[in-house]
Design a protein around this motif. Structure first.
Motif, PDB file in Angstrom:
ATOM      1  N   LEU A  23      36.686  38.717  40.063  1.00  0.00           N
ATOM      2  CA  LEU A  23      35.445  38.685  39.283  1.00  0.00           C
ATOM      3  C   LEU A  23      34.254  39.048  40.156  1.00  0.00           C
ATOM      4  CD1 LEU A  23      36.194  35.422  37.327  1.00  0.00           C
ATOM      5  CD2 LEU A  23      35.881  37.694  36.325  1.00  0.00           C
ATOM      6  N   VAL A  49      33.718  35.600  29.518  1.00  0.00           N
ATOM      7  CA  VAL A  49      35.069  35.068  29.683  1.00  0.00           C
ATOM      8  C   VAL A  49      35.821  35.250  28.365  1.00  0.00           C
ATOM      9  CG1 VAL A  49      36.389  32.978  30.178  1.00  0.00           C
ATOM     10  CG2 VAL A  49      34.167  33.322  31.286  1.00  0.00           C
ATOM     11  N   PHE A  59      33.509  28.307  33.086  1.00  0.00           N
ATOM     12  CA  PHE A  59      33.791  29.591  33.741  1.00  0.00           C
ATOM     13  C   PHE A  59      32.749  30.658  33.394  1.00  0.00           C
ATOM     14  CE2 PHE A  59      37.782  27.335  34.281  1.00  0.00           C
ATOM     15  CZ  PHE A  59      37.883  27.432  35.659  1.00  0.00           C
ATOM     16  N   GLN A 110      48.239  33.393  38.777  1.00  0.00           N
ATOM     17  CA  GLN A 110      48.870  32.071  38.608  1.00  0.00           C
ATOM     18  C   GLN A 110      48.853  31.501  37.200  1.00  0.00           C
ATOM     19  OE1 GLN A 110      45.885  32.609  39.964  1.00  0.00           O
ATOM     20  NE2 GLN A 110      44.431  30.975  39.550  1.00  0.00           N
ATOM     21  N   ALA A 170      44.171  36.867  37.282  1.00  0.00           N
ATOM     22  CA  ALA A 170      44.729  36.106  38.403  1.00  0.00           C
ATOM     23  C   ALA A 170      46.231  35.982  38.197  1.00  0.00           C
ATOM     24  CB  ALA A 170      44.093  34.719  38.465  1.00  0.00           C
ATOM     25  N   THR A 213      38.573  28.571  29.781  1.00  0.00           N
ATOM     26  CA  THR A 213      39.630  27.609  30.103  1.00  0.00           C
ATOM     27  C   THR A 213      39.130  26.161  30.064  1.00  0.00           C
ATOM     28  OG1 THR A 213      40.328  29.344  31.619  1.00  0.00           O
ATOM     29  CG2 THR A 213      41.552  27.314  31.712  1.00  0.00           C
ATOM     30  N   VAL A 230      41.065  35.901  33.303  1.00  0.00           N
ATOM     31  CA  VAL A 230      41.878  35.148  34.270  1.00  0.00           C
ATOM     32  C   VAL A 230      42.938  34.313  33.559  1.00  0.00           C
ATOM     33  CG1 VAL A 230      41.780  33.256  35.960  1.00  0.00           C
ATOM     34  CG2 VAL A 230      40.157  35.148  36.127  1.00  0.00           C
ATOM     35  N   SER A 231      42.548  33.633  32.486  1.00  0.00           N
ATOM     36  CA  SER A 231      43.528  32.772  31.804  1.00  0.00           C
ATOM     37  C   SER A 231      44.072  33.431  30.537  1.00  0.00           C
ATOM     38  CB  SER A 231      42.884  31.422  31.459  1.00  0.00           C
ATOM     39  OG  SER A 231      41.713  31.623  30.694  1.00  0.00           O
ATOM     40  N   SER A 247      41.926  34.892  44.962  1.00  0.00           N
ATOM     41  CA  SER A 247      42.163  34.332  43.631  1.00  0.00           C
ATOM     42  C   SER A 247      41.430  35.142  42.558  1.00  0.00           C
ATOM     43  CB  SER A 247      41.690  32.876  43.607  1.00  0.00           C
ATOM     44  OG  SER A 247      40.292  32.846  43.566  1.00  0.00           O
ATOM     45  N   GLY A 248      41.501  34.677  41.331  1.00  0.00           N
ATOM     46  CA  GLY A 248      40.824  35.360  40.229  1.00  0.00           C
ATOM     47  C   GLY A 248      39.334  35.520  40.472  1.00  0.00           C
ATOM     48  N   SER A 249      38.727  34.532  41.106  1.00  0.00           N
ATOM     49  CA  SER A 249      37.275  34.616  41.355  1.00  0.00           C
ATOM     50  C   SER A 249      36.950  35.780  42.284  1.00  0.00           C
ATOM     51  CB  SER A 249      36.756  33.312  41.970  1.00  0.00           C
ATOM     52  OG  SER A 249      37.023  32.241  41.114  1.00  0.00           O
TER      53      SER A 249
HETATM   54  C1  LIG Z   1      38.631  31.700  32.822  1.00  0.00           C
HETATM   55  C2  LIG Z   1      38.714  31.506  34.295  1.00  0.00           C
HETATM   56  N1  LIG Z   1      37.931  32.239  35.089  1.00  0.00           N
HETATM   57  C3  LIG Z   1      37.975  32.115  36.430  1.00  0.00           C
HETATM   58  C4  LIG Z   1      38.820  31.220  37.025  1.00  0.00           C
HETATM   59  C5  LIG Z   1      38.857  31.125  38.508  1.00  0.00           C
HETATM   60  O1  LIG Z   1      40.083  31.607  38.941  1.00  0.00           O
HETATM   61  P1  LIG Z   1      40.596  31.308  40.420  1.00  0.00           P
HETATM   62  O2  LIG Z   1      40.693  29.819  40.527  1.00  0.00           O
HETATM   63  O3  LIG Z   1      41.921  32.011  40.469  1.00  0.00           O
HETATM   64  O4  LIG Z   1      39.592  31.859  41.344  1.00  0.00           O
HETATM   65  C6  LIG Z   1      39.643  30.422  36.242  1.00  0.00           C
HETATM   66  C7  LIG Z   1      40.531  29.442  36.855  1.00  0.00           C
HETATM   67  O5  LIG Z   1      41.015  28.516  36.244  1.00  0.00           O
HETATM   68  C8  LIG Z   1      39.599  30.575  34.842  1.00  0.00           C
HETATM   69  O6  LIG Z   1      40.388  29.857  34.047  1.00  0.00           O
END
Ligand SMILES: Cc1ncc(COP(=O)(O)O)c(C=O)c1O
Length: 375
Positions: A65, A134, A87, A188, A186, A138, A165-166, A60-62
């Motif tokens: 990161l 960030v 975040f 999604q 990410a 989000t 990510v967002s 995932s996005g994390s």
């Molecule tokens: C700004 C931001 N960073 C990190 C994440 C984490 O992403 P993931 O859930 O794809 O690991 C999110 C997820 O909503 C996010 O909105």
């Protein structure tokens, strides 16, 4: 029935993207696959707006990161982290996981980070291994002034890692022009694909830093140098170190083609119109968005609920009675005060926003909460 997703990711996806997810599994090596993978990386480069390298981590996005921070910084070094929400907190946790010493730059809840606070932090710690922040927080729908903060970091030669990510595909972003060293995202959210992939863009400057730190030693899978090595050595047939999520990458490619076909600027304009429509609508119901209109996030709106409204009940009502999924608040302070409506999906229309507004009105009427006087 699957609800309509009006949350800040994942998003409901286009038919072309769904089609790819429904195909028989395809292999992760060979000439045909390599062409698709490289095309997807090239499309991502256009979205990141970079001449740097792009890798697509299965995760995932994390994961992206984590890879960005762990690849640039060595345990024991100091880092500066912008934290004005959940975040930002996550970025700090990732840094802690690598044993980094954190200088936090924060802002009052619901407000953007102040570039000058970064300048002050860099006076206290003039040579951090990196600064991370960030773009769109989000948790609060607050957009941070990345360009201004990056300009300060660039001026001082401090590498900058951006959590987009967002934001990627839904907010203006020009990685190279803004001088971002590593940008992580990410699949999604604004890219309009299912969860499962962490696209990451790496500028040439960032590779140089990695090369200069031979003793970093942070793992293998989330070490960006591993991804580069395989892209270099196995490029023509297997340009990544592991069995990547092929179906998801085909789907991401379809999402990116849609995005670039519409045009990023055009899509942002479309989302901004939806944001303004939603803002007008909630105000007509007597509610106020968390951020002012001149700081709106095109893809996400956080709204203060009226006094006496339990956010969980509101979210549950929309889910149960209207088959709409919105989100509650996230993180301390705002969790029980705001709800969030995502309009970052490529399929979201004005009718969808009207549907959310209609459902909110129905809830308020059900609870006998006075609506705003018509103006
Ligand atoms: C700004 C931001 N960073 C990190 C994440 C984490 O992403 P993931 O859930 O794809 O690991 C999110 C997820 O909503 C996010 O909105």
């Amino acid at each position: 029935m699957t609800p309509k997703l009006m949350i800040p990711g994942p998003v409901s996806v286009d038919d072309d993207v769904l089609f790819e997810m429904g195909q028989q599994v395809r292999p992760h090596y060979g000439a045909e696959w390599t062409a698709v993978y490289n095309e997807t990386r090239d499309l991502l480069k256009q979205v990141f707006k970079t001449e740097g390298d792009v890798h697509i981590l299965s995760g995932s996005g994390s994961a992206a990161l984590d890879a960005a921070i762990g690849s640039l910084a060595t345990t024991g070094e100091t880092v500066v982290v912008g934290n004005n929400g959940y975040f930002g907190e996550r970025l700090e946790e990732i840094c802690e996981g690598y044993g980094l010493d954190i200088t936090r730059v924060s802002a009052p809840l619901g407000e953007p980070l102040d570039p000058e606070s970064f300048r002050q932090a860099f006076k206290v710690d003039p040579r951090p291994a990196l600064v991370a922040l960030v773009y769109l927080e989000t948790a609060t729908a607050v957009v941070n002034p990345v360009r201004e903060i990056a300009a300060i970091a660039n001026e001082l030669g401090i590498p900058i890692v951006l959590d987009a990510v967002s934001a990627l595909g839904g907010l203006p972003l020009d990685m190279d022009e803004w001088g971002i060293d590593i940008c992580a995202s990410a699949s999604q959210k604004c890219l309009g694909a299912p969860p499962g992939l962490g696209p990451i863009a790496v500028a040439a400057r960032a590779w140089k830093i990695m090369e200069s730190k031979a003793d970093r030693g942070h793992g293998w899978y989330l070490n960006l140098e591993t991804w580069r090595r395989f892209a270099d050595e196995w490029g023509p047939w297997h340009p990544h170190p592991v069995t990547v999520a092929t179906s998801n990458i085909y789907a991401l490619r379809a999402g990116l083609l849609k995005l670039l076909d519409e045009g990023i600027e055009q899509r942002i304009k479309r989302y901004t119109k939806l944001a303004l429509q939603l803002r007008k609508g909630v105000r007509a119901l007597g509610m106020e968005p968390l951020t002012p209109d001149d700081q709106l996030a095109p893809v996400l709106t956080a709204v203060y609920a009226p006094d006496g409204v339990a956010i969980g009940e509101l979210v549950g009502y929309l889910r149960e009675e209207h088959n709409l999924m919105i989100s509650g608040g996230l993180g301390g302070g705002l969790k029980d005060r705001v709800f969030r409506v995502g309009h970052m999906g490529p399929t979201v229309t004005e009718q969808d926003i009207d549907e959310v507004l209609g459902a909110l009105r129905a809830f308020l009427e059900l609870k006998h909460i006075p609506l705003a006087e018509p103006t």
